[in-house]
Scaffold this motif. Sequence first.
Motif, PDB file in Angstrom:
ATOM      1  N   UNK A  17       0.696  -1.301   0.069  1.00  0.00           N
ATOM      2  CA  UNK A  17       0.050   0.086   0.061  1.00  0.00           C
ATOM      3  C   UNK A  17       0.828   1.453   0.095  1.00  0.00           C
ATOM      4  N   UNK A  18       2.105   1.320   0.523  1.00  0.00           N
ATOM      5  CA  UNK A  18       2.858   2.507   0.671  1.00  0.00           C
ATOM      6  C   UNK A  18       3.437   2.724  -0.872  1.00  0.00           C
ATOM      7  N   UNK A  19       3.380   1.803  -1.858  1.00  0.00           N
ATOM      8  CA  UNK A  19       3.873   1.980  -3.060  1.00  0.00           C
ATOM      9  C   UNK A  19       2.733   2.422  -4.023  1.00  0.00           C
ATOM     10  N   UNK A  20       1.517   2.430  -3.719  1.00  0.00           N
ATOM     11  CA  UNK A  20       0.514   2.811  -4.624  1.00  0.00           C
ATOM     12  C   UNK A  20       0.466   4.216  -5.051  1.00  0.00           C
ATOM     13  N   UNK A  21       0.582   4.476  -6.474  1.00  0.00           N
ATOM     14  CA  UNK A  21       0.670   5.853  -6.949  1.00  0.00           C
ATOM     15  C   UNK A  21       1.997   6.439  -7.014  1.00  0.00           C
ATOM     16  N   UNK A  22       3.066   5.637  -6.401  1.00  0.00           N
ATOM     17  CA  UNK A  22       4.123   5.890  -6.259  1.00  0.00           C
ATOM     18  C   UNK A  22       5.144   5.897  -7.781  1.00  0.00           C
ATOM     19  N   UNK A  23       5.368   6.778  -8.305  1.00  0.00           N
ATOM     20  CA  UNK A  23       6.182   6.439  -9.647  1.00  0.00           C
ATOM     21  C   UNK A  23       6.770   7.915 -10.003  1.00  0.00           C
ATOM     22  N   UNK A  24       8.331   7.944  -9.751  1.00  0.00           N
ATOM     23  CA  UNK A  24       9.107   8.973  -9.750  1.00  0.00           C
ATOM     24  C   UNK A  24      10.239   8.713 -10.996  1.00  0.00           C
ATOM     25  N   UNK A  25      10.169  10.056 -11.881  1.00  0.00           N
ATOM     26  CA  UNK A  25      11.028   9.920 -12.999  1.00  0.00           C
ATOM     27  C   UNK A  25      11.802  10.979 -13.052  1.00  0.00           C
ATOM     28  N   UNK A  26      12.983  10.991 -12.039  1.00  0.00           N
ATOM     29  CA  UNK A  26      13.906  12.016 -11.710  1.00  0.00           C
ATOM     30  C   UNK A  26      15.097  11.985 -12.408  1.00  0.00           C
ATOM     31  N   UNK A  27      15.692  10.886 -12.418  1.00  0.00           N
ATOM     32  CA  UNK A  27      16.867  10.533 -13.034  1.00  0.00           C
ATOM     33  C   UNK A  27      16.960   9.917 -14.564  1.00  0.00           C
ATOM     34  N   UNK A  28      17.346  10.733 -15.414  1.00  0.00           N
ATOM     35  CA  UNK A  28      17.147   9.960 -16.805  1.00  0.00           C
ATOM     36  C   UNK A  28      17.917   8.683 -17.050  1.00  0.00           C
ATOM     37  N   UNK A  29      19.254   8.426 -16.220  1.00  0.00           N
ATOM     38  CA  UNK A  29      19.842   7.117 -16.225  1.00  0.00           C
ATOM     39  C   UNK A  29      19.071   5.907 -15.673  1.00  0.00           C
ATOM     40  N   UNK A  30      18.008   6.094 -14.816  1.00  0.00           N
ATOM     41  CA  UNK A  30      17.274   5.145 -14.247  1.00  0.00           C
ATOM     42  C   UNK A  30      15.906   4.962 -15.018  1.00  0.00           C
ATOM     43  N   UNK A  31      15.774   5.463 -16.329  1.00  0.00           N
ATOM     44  CA  UNK A  31      14.632   5.275 -17.071  1.00  0.00           C
ATOM     45  C   UNK A  31      14.999   4.017 -17.816  1.00  0.00           C
ATOM     46  N   UNK A  32      13.704   3.152 -18.070  1.00  0.00           N
ATOM     47  CA  UNK A  32      13.969   1.901 -18.851  1.00  0.00           C
ATOM     48  C   UNK A  32      14.104   1.992 -20.038  1.00  0.00           C
ATOM     49  N   UNK A  33      14.838   0.920 -21.013  1.00  0.00           N
ATOM     50  CA  UNK A  33      14.652   1.271 -22.188  1.00  0.00           C
ATOM     51  C   UNK A  33      13.707   0.024 -22.475  1.00  0.00           C
ATOM     52  N   UNK A  34      12.428   0.240 -23.171  1.00  0.00           N
ATOM     53  CA  UNK A  34      11.305  -0.504 -23.208  1.00  0.00           C
ATOM     54  C   UNK A  34      11.791  -1.897 -23.599  1.00  0.00           C
ATOM     55  N   UNK A  35      12.532  -2.049 -24.772  1.00  0.00           N
ATOM     56  CA  UNK A  35      13.089  -3.174 -25.589  1.00  0.00           C
ATOM     57  C   UNK A  35      13.993  -3.995 -24.872  1.00  0.00           C
ATOM     58  N   UNK A  36      14.604  -3.394 -23.851  1.00  0.00           N
ATOM     59  CA  UNK A  36      15.568  -4.075 -22.975  1.00  0.00           C
ATOM     60  C   UNK A  36      14.958  -4.402 -21.645  1.00  0.00           C
ATOM     61  N   UNK A  37      14.104  -3.764 -21.230  1.00  0.00           N
ATOM     62  CA  UNK A  37      13.342  -4.097 -19.868  1.00  0.00           C
ATOM     63  C   UNK A  37      12.400  -5.090 -20.130  1.00  0.00           C
ATOM     64  N   UNK A  38      11.607  -5.271 -21.418  1.00  0.00           N
ATOM     65  CA  UNK A  38      10.642  -6.241 -21.552  1.00  0.00           C
ATOM     66  C   UNK A  38      11.079  -6.855 -22.816  1.00  0.00           C
ATOM     67  N   UNK A  39      12.359  -7.625 -22.912  1.00  0.00           N
ATOM     68  CA  UNK A  39      12.898  -8.093 -24.161  1.00  0.00           C
ATOM     69  C   UNK A  39      11.849  -9.212 -24.747  1.00  0.00           C
ATOM     70  N   UNK A  40      11.933  -9.225 -25.965  1.00  0.00           N
ATOM     71  CA  UNK A  40      11.601 -10.460 -26.588  1.00  0.00           C
ATOM     72  C   UNK A  40      12.280 -11.969 -26.112  1.00  0.00           C
ATOM     73  N   UNK A  41      11.377 -12.641 -25.728  1.00  0.00           N
ATOM     74  CA  UNK A  41      12.140 -14.026 -25.415  1.00  0.00           C
ATOM     75  C   UNK A  41      12.900 -14.844 -26.414  1.00  0.00           C
ATOM     76  N   UNK A  42      12.202 -15.001 -27.542  1.00  0.00           N
ATOM     77  CA  UNK A  42      12.911 -15.975 -28.516  1.00  0.00           C
ATOM     78  C   UNK A  42      14.291 -15.434 -28.946  1.00  0.00           C
ATOM     79  N   UNK A  43      14.248 -14.103 -29.376  1.00  0.00           N
ATOM     80  CA  UNK A  43      15.863 -13.765 -29.648  1.00  0.00           C
ATOM     81  C   UNK A  43      16.899 -14.025 -28.477  1.00  0.00           C
ATOM     82  N   UNK A  44      16.297 -13.993 -27.335  1.00  0.00           N
ATOM     83  CA  UNK A  44      17.415 -14.186 -26.201  1.00  0.00           C
ATOM     84  C   UNK A  44      18.193 -15.515 -26.222  1.00  0.00           C
ATOM     85  N   UNK A  45      17.246 -16.337 -26.838  1.00  0.00           N
ATOM     86  CA  UNK A  45      17.668 -18.142 -26.824  1.00  0.00           C
ATOM     87  C   UNK A  45      19.056 -17.872 -27.821  1.00  0.00           C
ATOM     88  N   UNK A  46      19.234 -17.116 -28.864  1.00  0.00           N
ATOM     89  CA  UNK A  46      20.469 -17.206 -29.513  1.00  0.00           C
ATOM     90  C   UNK A  46      21.538 -16.060 -29.658  1.00  0.00           C
TER      91      UNK A  46
END
Length: 381
Positions: free
Chosen positions: A248-277
Amino acid sequence: MNHEAVKQEIIEYSKKIGIDKIGFASADVFSELKERLKRQQDLAYYSGFEKGSIEERTEPERLLPEAKSIISIAIAYPSRMKNAPKSTKEARRGIFCRASWGTDYHVILRDRLAKLSSFIKEKFPESEDKLMVDTGELSDRAVAERAGIGFSGKNTSIITPEFGSFVYLGELITNIPFIPDSPVDDSCGDCTKCLDACPTGALIQGGQLNAQRCIAFLTQTKDYLPDEFRTKIGNRVYGCDTCQVVCPKNQKIDFHIHPETEPEPEIAKPRLQPMLRISNREFKETFGHIAGAWRGKKPLQRNALIGLAHYKDESAVGEIIQVMENDPRPVIRGTAAWSLGKIGTSEAYAAIEHALKTEQDEGVRYEMEKGLDFQHDISAK
């Protein structure tokens, strides 16, 4: 020199260099933590990744003989991903935990702590210090709790009033006797949402974790994953956020303060099949800058195979067969065979039976047999 005045200067400077929260603690022995660690050891709840002896982890003077204070810092990171790619039937995706979304937090925190150290040395040229982030001997959470950064929640995370538990922690042991800050009151109350939601029951009781059952730990191991956890991991490639997400302490908590902590979507949620090879070079170029790459590609590829099994991704069968037949690593071959059995197509079962005729490794053969057992389970229904 007025230590309290310098302390205020350090606090102001910390804001300028991108530290979201800072606290000061004594360098006294962490007596309560020492007893807790002994209990953890007796119960075999350790992960094995811990550095140093119990004494080194609880007695700051063993790390810096003249230790007088410890400065704890926290940096907030995002809890939600902008423009997150969807996992589709044609492109199933895995997920890295939030702590591994941006640049490796060890790099970020060491940069801030090094700047803080330089600033203190300008004020106290004779000062000595030792900085640590996660892989050091001290417990980041115990230091942060003592320094008033936040309280230690039932999910074993430090929960701050401002940023919830979505913070990276690090510390600087120093021989300067700063006045310590006061701890924050525990406000978990009667809430047990994190304990109830843990997929594997790793949270034994409030504040006690059996690391051997924790998915965050299990995703980092390099051997076969025990059967009971394979269906629990889902599409997690690295880490687990369940106990933080339900808090409950984390509800509505979302801070985007530091550019270097921002996710790169294709890396943070990678396609699984390409990871195999993926090759070693490609892995380093793609994932080498994030915290989740520290154990190399093998655990992540094993987890990707389990993720494809979780999805029962029939489009991946051909790719997984190639892995089972050609990968030089037994754990990967064996997990591929198990994954094929779990997906359960006739092509998958035929491939397992064919590969079983020539496979020499007993562990792989055992996984192949388990894969074929899924066929029997289906026919028995």
